[in-house]
Design an enzyme around this catalytic site. Structure first.
Site, PDB file in Angstrom:
ATOM      1  N   ASP A 160       0.894  -1.135   0.352  1.00 20.06           N
ATOM      2  CA  ASP A 160       0.151  -0.155   0.104  1.00 20.06           C
ATOM      3  C   ASP A 160       0.947   1.228   0.079  1.00 20.06           C
ATOM      4  O   ASP A 160       1.903   0.968   0.516  1.00 20.06           O
ATOM      5  CB  ASP A 160      -0.710  -0.124   1.117  1.00 20.06           C
ATOM      6  CG  ASP A 160      -1.769   1.348   1.217  1.00 20.06           C
ATOM      7  OD1 ASP A 160      -2.644   1.037   0.434  1.00 20.06           O
ATOM      8  OD2 ASP A 160      -1.874   1.615   2.284  1.00 20.06           O
ATOM      9  N   ASP A 200      -2.173  -1.988   6.397  1.00 22.15           N
ATOM     10  CA  ASP A 200      -1.823  -1.222   7.522  1.00 22.15           C
ATOM     11  C   ASP A 200      -2.663  -2.007   8.755  1.00 22.15           C
ATOM     12  O   ASP A 200      -2.983  -1.895   9.336  1.00 22.15           O
ATOM     13  CB  ASP A 200      -2.753   0.220   7.507  1.00 22.15           C
ATOM     14  CG  ASP A 200      -4.363   0.118   7.038  1.00 22.15           C
ATOM     15  OD1 ASP A 200      -4.815  -0.792   6.673  1.00 22.15           O
ATOM     16  OD2 ASP A 200      -4.835   1.170   7.368  1.00 22.15           O
ATOM     17  N   THR A 255       0.055   4.824   0.908  1.00 20.09           N
ATOM     18  CA  THR A 255      -0.187   5.822   2.458  1.00 20.09           C
ATOM     19  C   THR A 255       0.101   4.529   4.080  1.00 20.09           C
ATOM     20  O   THR A 255      -0.474   3.826   4.131  1.00 20.09           O
ATOM     21  CB  THR A 255      -1.214   6.010   3.207  1.00 20.09           C
ATOM     22  OG1 THR A 255      -1.505   6.735   1.739  1.00 20.09           O
ATOM     23  CG2 THR A 255      -1.547   7.145   3.568  1.00 20.09           C
TER      24      THR A 255
END
Length: 833
Positions: free
Chosen positions: A519, A720, A521
């Site tokens: 990913d 995340d 971010t």
């Protein structure tokens, strides 16, 4: 109503049925479904029944199983462990995991493989220090002071030895007793090789044989009797193991010698010496048993080193903390700290629990958790973790996670659970071990027959000695230990470097990964977005009014970009209005009503969703920022796009180097981001990433993972742990980046505490090192037995005249298991950076 609880203590289908029956008897329960693999029970009831009712039912049933809220079973383990003295838990398991996760409530030996059971490490991160009176030991206090009876100063209580240490000391004591009696037997037997043996001037050989017999009794019936008990049990239950072979081999040698002394006329002349006595093998039997016992002693000592990582982590947790109450400081035990307490951490002290700084600033050494040696600067509102070490400044902190909820405690439990898990490669060892002992016994019988029929004189003596050597040299134990020892050490090594492995399967799969999806971010970038510009179009709003609307709407969102705008708005002293009808549109943005205005905030897809048109001028202006790698969110007011916010997120310093290292290892790195194409392209260009996709919704990432897997790729997904949950779950290896939060640790197969891409390099290096070590162990164990058994059988004798003494075979067998453990311990010094 339907509730799901964790059930602790189940190991088989019998346990499952018993738990179902016990819970079904509770009044008001309509249906119970128990999942053995997940250790969970789903209970349907007519109306709400308290958890305490179910817990009482389990306790009244005998307490073999316990019921807890999901995620809280570790706390239950801790409370159980507090009842036991010493450093352990009173719970034992087989180091070879013969019956999976099955545990036992007392020390002894495994009913399947016969090895000494190992005591579980007490995973409580705090150890309560107690004090007692030297004159009145029944006086026990939780703090220092004077004895209430005699007034003497109390002294700290010494903890009892753990079962692990007790086993080692008991084995060591038996070993020295065995040595004391075996050595004279060996010397008497070896004296036969001396011409004109001087011992025969004292007594004749038959008398010396009786002395050897007398000296062998303490060795056989005390020091090493456990080996025969294990052998008998293994045959009775048909769980054949290394002790089956040792018991048969040494037992045959000893019984043959006793029978030969009592009934010498029964044996042909070739079994007799020049003095007419039957040749006895008391020295072979006792030396074999003593050497095997030595191997057990060395194993017991080596086992304590394999879980040293858990022990080192436990040492990180302090016992005391300084709590501030009404401006006054008081020293308290860690166990008494509650959420919300204000604590003072002084220079050089260990941080007692997880929380955030409320006053002051400092630097914190987090190397023991993240594996990174450089101290981290901390200011107000920054998070701090239990076990890390404060620098040279004092600060106040608010306790947010205590006890088993702290990151350190979660890491300890995770490392312990992972080190006990089984890797798929272990199935090979299990399969081989299942056929091993019967095959060796058959080879031993064939060896006896071949030597008895075709061997040189004395043929029966050669046949007996070589058959015993075959039984003794074989070691299925080394084969069984090959995988668990490497996994245990490897998982601990990872934890010390900020790489948390959920189970052994994750290590094996990570070594095979050839494609990594990341990913943007928080994975490639720092995940600390900041507002760089507020853009306004038209005369309807000022910049401050635009910021007011954006900040108010985002105050209801938990997205990192939303938090950045709220933080920026508060710095600008923007007043936040109440948001009504708020909702988040996955992968696109948010919507709601502020001050009577209908607002839509998000990317271009969000504007399409809201049927709001972006002007070409605004789009051109936004693209100029996106090409710099910035994220642009548009704001539509009552269906008309009126402005935008530019948010920047720096690329982590380690990202470019880590991606290069991964690519050099042959791993294809693909970036999937929900951001627009221009922003994604700018980031990919800076990192030399040729493969990236932008505008990806969670379901798009899931489809991409599936597509790659269908192409035969082994896919790891780094995210995340929350937004990327579908793709993380679908991937072969889910890697949670970030701070090691509860969700991340539970959901991912690998969690990186520090949360940067270099952690993936560490994970890859670790998995490769562990799998290489396992293969070395399996190779050594297999090649050892493949070569050792034929040599013991005498295949070299016709060509080189070489035979293997049963005593040498016993020495080799003992060191085979120790060598496997020693090889696994090499992982502790392996660099994975």
């Amino acid at each position: 109503m339907k509730h799901t609880y964790h059930i602790h203590g189940m190991t088989c289908n019998g346990c499952l049925n018993h738990v179902e029956q016990t819970l079904s008897k509770v009044e008001g329960v309509t249906n119970v479904s128990v999942n053995l693999e997940k250790a969970e029970a789903s209970i349907e009831m007519e109306s709400h029944i308290s958890i305490e009712t179910f817990q009482k039912a389990m306790q009244d049933d005998g307490g073999s199983y316990s019921l807890h809220k999901l995620g809280e079973h570790h706390k239950a383990k801790e409370s159980k462990k507090e009842k036991t003295k010493g450093k352990g838990t009173g719970t034992f398991y087989c180091p070879m995991h013969c019956e999976g996760d099955k545990t036992y409530d007392k020390s002894g030996d495994c009913p399947v493989c016969g090895m000494d059971l190992v005591e579980e490490q007490n995973l409580s991160v705090t150890t309560l220090e107690q004090w007692t009176c030297p004159m009145h030991p029944d006086i026990v206090k939780d703090e220092a002071g004077a004895c209430p009876i005699c007034g003497m100063d109390l002294v700290p209580m010494q903890p009892d030895l753990s079962a692990e240490e007790k086993t080692y000391k008991k084995l060591l004591k038996k070993f020295w007793i065995a040595v004391a009696f075996t050595l004279p037997i060996f010397l008497i037997a070896m004296s036969e090789m001396i011409p004109d043996n001087p011992l025969y001037d004292v007594m004749e050989q038959k008398s010396w044989n009786w002395i050897q017999f007398a000296l062998s009794i303490p060795v056989v019936f005390y020091a090493t009797w456990m080996f025969f008990e294990r052998a008998y049990r293994s045959i009775k239950t048909w769980n054949l193991n290394m002790f089956t072979l040792i018991g048969i081999g040494a037992g045959v040698a000893w019984l043959f010698s006793v029978f030969g002394m009592l009934f010498p006329d029964f044996f042909p002349e070739q079994f007799k010496t020049d003095y007419g006595a039957v040749h006895v093998y008391f020295e072979a039997a006792t030396v074999i048993l003593t050497l095997v016992l030595m191997g057990q002693v060395l194993e017991a000592r080596a086992h304590s080193k394999t879980n040293s990582a858990v022990k080192e982590l436990l040492k990180l947790a302090p016992n005391k903390a300084v709590r501030v109450v009404d401006g006054k400081e008081e020293e308290v035990s860690i166990d008494t700290i509650e959420k919300g307490d204000i604590l003072r951490v002084k220079p050089g002290d260990k941080i007692p629990v997880d929380g955030s700084i409320t006053e002051g600033k400092t630097t914190v050494d987090e190397s023991m958790i993240s594996g990174e040696p450089i101290p981290v600067d901390k200011v107000e509102n920054d998070k701090v973790s239990s076990g890390t070490i404060n620098g040279n400044q004092s600060f106040l902190m608010k306790a947010e996670k205590v006890g088993s909820d702290t990151l350190l405690s979660q890491i300890i439990h995770m490392v312990n659970d992972a080190s006990r898990s089984r890797a798929p490669i272990q199935k090979l060892a299990d399969t081989v071990s299942g056929y091993f002992v019967p095959v060796v016994v058959i080879i031993s019988v064939i060896t006896f027959a071949v030597w008895a029929i075709w061997g040189p004189e004395p043929a029966y003596v050669y046949a007996l000695v070589n058959a015993i050597a075959v039984l003794i040299i074989a070691c299925p134990c080394a084969l069984g230990l090959a995988t668990p020892m490497s996994v245990m050490v490897g998982v601990g090594k990872g934890a010390q470097n900020g790489v948390l492995i959920k189970n052994a399967e994750a290590l094996e799969k990570m070594d095979k990964v050839d494609t990594l999806i990341v990913d943007k971010t928080g994975t490639i970038t720092e995940g600390k977005p900041t507002v760089e510009k507020i853009g306004v179009f038209g005369d309807g709003f000022s910049e401050s009014q635009m910021l007011h609307l954006i900040t108010s709407l985002n105050s209801s969102s938990e997205h990192p970009l939303a938090e950045a705008t709220v933080k920026y708005g508060k710095k600008q002293n923007i007043e936040i209005s109440k948001t009504e009808n708020f909702s988040a549109v996955t992968g696109k943005g948010v919507e709601g009503t502020v001050d009577g205005k209908k607002l839509d905030l998000g990317n271009a897809k969000m504007m399409e969703y809201a049927k709001a048109t972006i002007s070409s001028k605004m789009e051109t202006e936004a693209q100029s920022f996106q090409k710099q790698g910035k994220t642009v969110s548009y704001l539509a007011v009552d269906g008309e796009v009126s402005g935008y916010v530019v948010i920047g997120d720096k690329i982590k310093q380690t990202s470019a180097k880590a991606i290069k290292e991964l690519q050099d290892k042959g791993i294809a790195v693909i970036m999937l981001t929900g951001d627009n194409h221009d922003t994604a392209k700018a980031v990919a260009s800076e990192l030399n990433l040729a493969d990236f996709k932008a505008g990806m919704l969670p379901e798009d990432k899931l489809k991409e993972v599936t597509k790659l897997q269908e192409q035969g790729k082994t896919v790891a997904m780094a995210g995340d742990g929350i937004n990327d949950a579908p793709a993380l779950a679908k991937s072969d290896i889910g890697i949670a980046m970030g701070t090691g939060t509860d969700v991340a640790i539970e959901s991912a197969m690998i969690t990186l505490v520090k949360g940067d891409l270099h952690g993936i390099v560490k994970a890859k290096n670790l998995s490769h090192a562990v799998m290489k070590n396992i293969k070395q162990n399996l190779f050594f164990a297999l090649i050892y037995n493949t070569l050792g058994v034929p040599i013991a059988a005498g295949v070299l004798f016709p060509f080189f005249g070489i035979l293997l003494s049963p005593m040498i075979a016993a020495l080799a067998m003992s060191f085979s298991s120790v060598s496997v453990i020693a090889n696994a311990l090499r992982l502790r010094t392996k660099s994975i950076n």
